[in-house]
Design a protein around this motif. Sequence first.
Motif, PDB file in Angstrom:
ATOM      1  N   ILE A 132      83.480 -37.748  28.079  1.00  0.00           N
ATOM      2  CA  ILE A 132      82.802 -37.590  29.346  1.00  0.00           C
ATOM      3  C   ILE A 132      81.747 -38.699  29.767  1.00  0.00           C
ATOM      4  CG2 ILE A 132      81.217 -35.842  30.503  1.00  0.00           C
ATOM      5  CD1 ILE A 132      82.317 -33.719  28.652  1.00  0.00           C
ATOM      6  N   ASP A 133      82.005 -38.808  31.115  1.00  0.00           N
ATOM      7  CA  ASP A 133      81.118 -39.791  31.972  1.00  0.00           C
ATOM      8  C   ASP A 133      80.659 -39.356  33.176  1.00  0.00           C
ATOM      9  OD1 ASP A 133      79.686 -42.247  32.497  1.00  0.00           O
ATOM     10  OD2 ASP A 133      81.326 -43.025  33.607  1.00  0.00           O
ATOM     11  N   ILE A 134      79.020 -39.475  33.435  1.00  0.00           N
ATOM     12  CA  ILE A 134      78.497 -38.872  34.322  1.00  0.00           C
ATOM     13  C   ILE A 134      77.933 -39.823  35.291  1.00  0.00           C
ATOM     14  CG2 ILE A 134      76.708 -36.998  35.079  1.00  0.00           C
ATOM     15  CD1 ILE A 134      77.128 -35.630  32.523  1.00  0.00           C
ATOM     16  N   ASP A 135      77.828 -39.734  36.631  1.00  0.00           N
ATOM     17  CA  ASP A 135      77.186 -40.652  37.594  1.00  0.00           C
ATOM     18  C   ASP A 135      76.793 -39.783  38.905  1.00  0.00           C
ATOM     19  OD1 ASP A 135      76.015 -42.658  38.559  1.00  0.00           O
ATOM     20  OD2 ASP A 135      77.669 -44.156  38.670  1.00  0.00           O
ATOM     21  N   VAL A 136      76.041 -40.144  39.481  1.00  0.00           N
ATOM     22  CA  VAL A 136      75.667 -39.623  40.814  1.00  0.00           C
ATOM     23  C   VAL A 136      76.726 -40.050  41.678  1.00  0.00           C
ATOM     24  CG1 VAL A 136      73.201 -39.515  40.475  1.00  0.00           C
ATOM     25  CG2 VAL A 136      74.120 -41.744  41.534  1.00  0.00           C
ATOM     26  N   ASN A 141      72.058 -41.026  48.343  1.00  0.00           N
ATOM     27  CA  ASN A 141      71.382 -39.761  48.439  1.00  0.00           C
ATOM     28  C   ASN A 141      71.735 -38.955  46.952  1.00  0.00           C
ATOM     29  OD1 ASN A 141      70.918 -39.687  51.293  1.00  0.00           O
ATOM     30  ND2 ASN A 141      72.994 -40.355  51.422  1.00  0.00           N
ATOM     31  N   PRO A 142      70.751 -39.083  46.137  1.00  0.00           N
ATOM     32  CA  PRO A 142      71.324 -38.542  44.594  1.00  0.00           C
ATOM     33  C   PRO A 142      71.285 -37.241  44.570  1.00  0.00           C
ATOM     34  CG  PRO A 142      69.120 -39.739  44.724  1.00  0.00           C
ATOM     35  CD  PRO A 142      69.713 -40.222  45.939  1.00  0.00           C
ATOM     36  N   HIS A 143      70.612 -36.636  45.586  1.00  0.00           N
ATOM     37  CA  HIS A 143      70.348 -34.928  45.769  1.00  0.00           C
ATOM     38  C   HIS A 143      71.402 -34.448  46.059  1.00  0.00           C
ATOM     39  CE1 HIS A 143      69.767 -36.409  49.837  1.00  0.00           C
ATOM     40  NE2 HIS A 143      70.210 -35.125  50.208  1.00  0.00           N
ATOM     41  N   ILE A 144      72.678 -35.112  46.418  1.00  0.00           N
ATOM     42  CA  ILE A 144      73.820 -34.475  46.647  1.00  0.00           C
ATOM     43  C   ILE A 144      74.455 -34.018  45.319  1.00  0.00           C
ATOM     44  CG2 ILE A 144      76.453 -35.016  47.429  1.00  0.00           C
ATOM     45  CD1 ILE A 144      75.174 -36.768  49.406  1.00  0.00           C
ATOM     46  N   GLY A 145      74.642 -34.455  44.312  1.00  0.00           N
ATOM     47  CA  GLY A 145      75.109 -34.117  43.301  1.00  0.00           C
ATOM     48  C   GLY A 145      75.653 -35.224  42.199  1.00  0.00           C
ATOM     49  N   VAL A 146      76.337 -34.659  41.201  1.00  0.00           N
ATOM     50  CA  VAL A 146      76.916 -35.681  40.355  1.00  0.00           C
ATOM     51  C   VAL A 146      78.492 -35.638  40.388  1.00  0.00           C
ATOM     52  CG1 VAL A 146      74.651 -36.089  38.793  1.00  0.00           C
ATOM     53  CG2 VAL A 146      76.603 -34.081  38.600  1.00  0.00           C
ATOM     54  N   ILE A 147      79.039 -36.516  39.717  1.00  0.00           N
ATOM     55  CA  ILE A 147      80.540 -36.351  39.528  1.00  0.00           C
ATOM     56  C   ILE A 147      80.657 -36.618  37.858  1.00  0.00           C
ATOM     57  CG2 ILE A 147      80.753 -39.035  39.883  1.00  0.00           C
ATOM     58  CD1 ILE A 147      83.682 -38.187  41.057  1.00  0.00           C
ATOM     59  N   VAL A 148      81.519 -35.630  37.429  1.00  0.00           N
ATOM     60  CA  VAL A 148      81.701 -35.639  36.036  1.00  0.00           C
ATOM     61  C   VAL A 148      83.052 -36.168  35.944  1.00  0.00           C
ATOM     62  CG1 VAL A 148      81.973 -34.415  33.783  1.00  0.00           C
ATOM     63  CG2 VAL A 148      80.256 -33.846  35.533  1.00  0.00           C
ATOM     64  N   LYS A 149      83.263 -37.404  34.996  1.00  0.00           N
ATOM     65  CA  LYS A 149      84.773 -37.468  34.822  1.00  0.00           C
ATOM     66  C   LYS A 149      85.116 -37.539  33.228  1.00  0.00           C
ATOM     67  CE  LYS A 149      84.258 -41.370  38.345  1.00  0.00           C
ATOM     68  NZ  LYS A 149      84.355 -42.774  38.736  1.00  0.00           N
ATOM     69  N   MET A 150      86.297 -37.277  33.033  1.00  0.00           N
ATOM     70  CA  MET A 150      86.776 -37.091  31.730  1.00  0.00           C
ATOM     71  C   MET A 150      88.129 -37.726  31.716  1.00  0.00           C
ATOM     72  SD  MET A 150      87.318 -33.113  31.655  1.00  0.00           S
ATOM     73  CE  MET A 150      85.784 -32.497  32.451  1.00  0.00           C
TER      74      MET A 150
END
Length: 285
Positions: A132-136, A141-150
Amino acid sequence: MALVAAEQIFITIIITTVVALSSSFSSATPTTACQFNFRDGNKLYNYTLSSPIPNFPHGILSEDGFYKVSVNQTTLWFQLCDGMIFNHDPPKCADCWDCGGPTRCGMECSALVANKIGGYHVCATIGSDPNIDIDVIDKKNPHIGVIVKMSSGGVKYNCSLAVSVLCDLNGVQAPQTLERSGDCNYATELKHPSGCAMIVNVHGSGWGWFGTLLIILLCLFAVYLLAGVVYRYFFLKIRGIEVIPNLDFWISLPRRTQSMCSSLVRKFKGPPSEGHRSTYSAVNF
């Protein structure tokens, strides 16, 4: 010669440490699974997807044990921050060996996709919990959310799934779209309060990376000085103040610093003006 070699070793250690520290400091820092920190200026954005929040005791995890989205002839099952659990509506597809086998299909991975081929649904594992890798989503605009990659490496393809977790304080919107790129790369999105970051103002707090770097350099210098003293005292049998390595350099350091400062001052002040003349007059003998 041995002393010179020892000094070179310590200098090399200091330079290596500085380079390693400078390359390790970055604005985005992954921590434990489904926890992510992103620093933007004086603000630190903390994302804790799996932590309990009001109305969502399991965080981003689906209480059903999985998320599901079907588009055309493709069906996707996935769970964020954990493996999937099926108490109802389990996947029914062939070739599920990488994710639990026919009797436990979907139970040993975090993402599974099924494509209808020749009238049958054929499974492919596209995500496993450790990978699992996570990034904004947007660094501006980091308040938008994150993207989770697997991802998951299979026999035929290296598959992956990217889930965009959009910040939405009003509730949860399950994934409704599914995109495919390449042979086995998929992307979808969902809205969830867990995608909203906790923002902390870090201006002026703590030592910072420069203070930490300075402390490490001072410690390395102390180790170098102590090792040099021990070597000169026990191996070279030197006594008195001469036991300090490179004593001549340290004695001349204040004079060199003063000379350097004076040179800089003269450089910035420039040559003396014509109106500024010496009070001394020439004397003819």
